[in-house]
Design a protein around this motif. Structure first.
Motif, PDB file in Angstrom:
ATOM      1  N   ASP A  88      -2.701  -8.722   9.609  1.00 30.81           N
ATOM      2  CA  ASP A  88      -1.696  -8.258   9.615  1.00 30.81           C
ATOM      3  C   ASP A  88      -1.121  -7.570   8.258  1.00 30.81           C
ATOM      4  O   ASP A  88      -0.900  -6.670   8.137  1.00 30.81           O
ATOM      5  N   GLN A  91      -3.210  -4.554   7.379  1.00 29.15           N
ATOM      6  CA  GLN A  91      -2.479  -2.981   8.767  1.00 29.15           C
ATOM      7  C   GLN A  91      -1.600  -3.161   7.116  1.00 29.15           C
ATOM      8  O   GLN A  91      -0.901  -1.545   7.579  1.00 29.15           O
ATOM      9  N   VAL A  92      -0.510  -3.655   6.820  1.00 26.06           N
ATOM     10  CA  VAL A  92       0.600  -3.481   6.462  1.00 26.06           C
ATOM     11  C   VAL A  92      -0.138  -2.578   4.630  1.00 26.06           C
ATOM     12  O   VAL A  92       0.532  -1.300   4.864  1.00 26.06           O
ATOM     13  N   ALA A  93      -1.016  -4.107   4.092  1.00 23.73           N
ATOM     14  CA  ALA A  93      -1.200  -2.637   3.193  1.00 23.73           C
ATOM     15  C   ALA A  93      -2.366  -2.929   2.841  1.00 23.73           C
ATOM     16  O   ALA A  93      -3.277  -3.833   2.283  1.00 23.73           O
ATOM     17  N   ALA A 131       4.471  -1.785   1.052  1.00 21.45           N
ATOM     18  CA  ALA A 131       4.682  -3.161   1.497  1.00 21.45           C
ATOM     19  C   ALA A 131       6.407  -3.303   1.923  1.00 21.45           C
ATOM     20  O   ALA A 131       6.138  -3.546   0.230  1.00 21.45           O
TER      21      ALA A 131
END
Length: 139
Positions: A88, A91-93, A131
């Motif tokens: 997770d 995916q964000v950063a 993010a």
């Protein structure tokens, strides 16, 4: 009775010793007063420190902090569904840049007009979207 030189030096010495004793006593009294003033200041500062420690203890109470975080900042205690995995976070950063797609048409600069540059300097700028900030309040 005649005063001799020895009596005169003895008398002058006695007066000098009396003056030195008086001066030492006066200095000791001045130092004693200064020590008392400093002790009063130390006591005052210790009382101030105790007061500030009590205020800090009150301000840092967990129940007060939780209430303030909930009411003023809109935060909530952490729950199991708010725990992120490594994927997770990636995916964000992302830590690595994905290779460009094969059908992408990169813009190729005109290299004929410029002299060849050494290949050692191949650093690339990577744009990463920021993010979202996640704040956690826990007990």
């Amino acid at each position: 009775m005649t005063l001799t030189r020895t009596h005169l030096f003895g008398f002058v010495g006695l007066v000098a010793l009396a003056f030195a004793l008086y001066w030492a006593k006066a200095e000791a009294q001045a130092v004693r007063e200064k020590v008392l003033v400093l002790q009063d200041e130390v006591d005052t500062e210790r009382r101030a420190v105790r007061t500030l420690e009590a205020e800090l203890t009150w301000v840092e109470r967990p129940d007060r902090l939780e209430e303030a975080a909930t009411r003023r900042l809109g935060l909530a205690p952490i729950t199991a569904d708010r725990i992120a995995t490594i994927e997770d976070i990636d995916q964000v950063a992302p830590l690595r840049v994905a290779p460009p797609a094969a059908d992408a048409n990169p813009i190729v600069p005109n290299t004929a007009a410029k002299p060849a540059e050494p290949a050692a300097d191949t650093s690339k700028a990577v744009a990463v979207k920021p993010a979202p900030v996640v704040t956690v309040v826990a007990r």
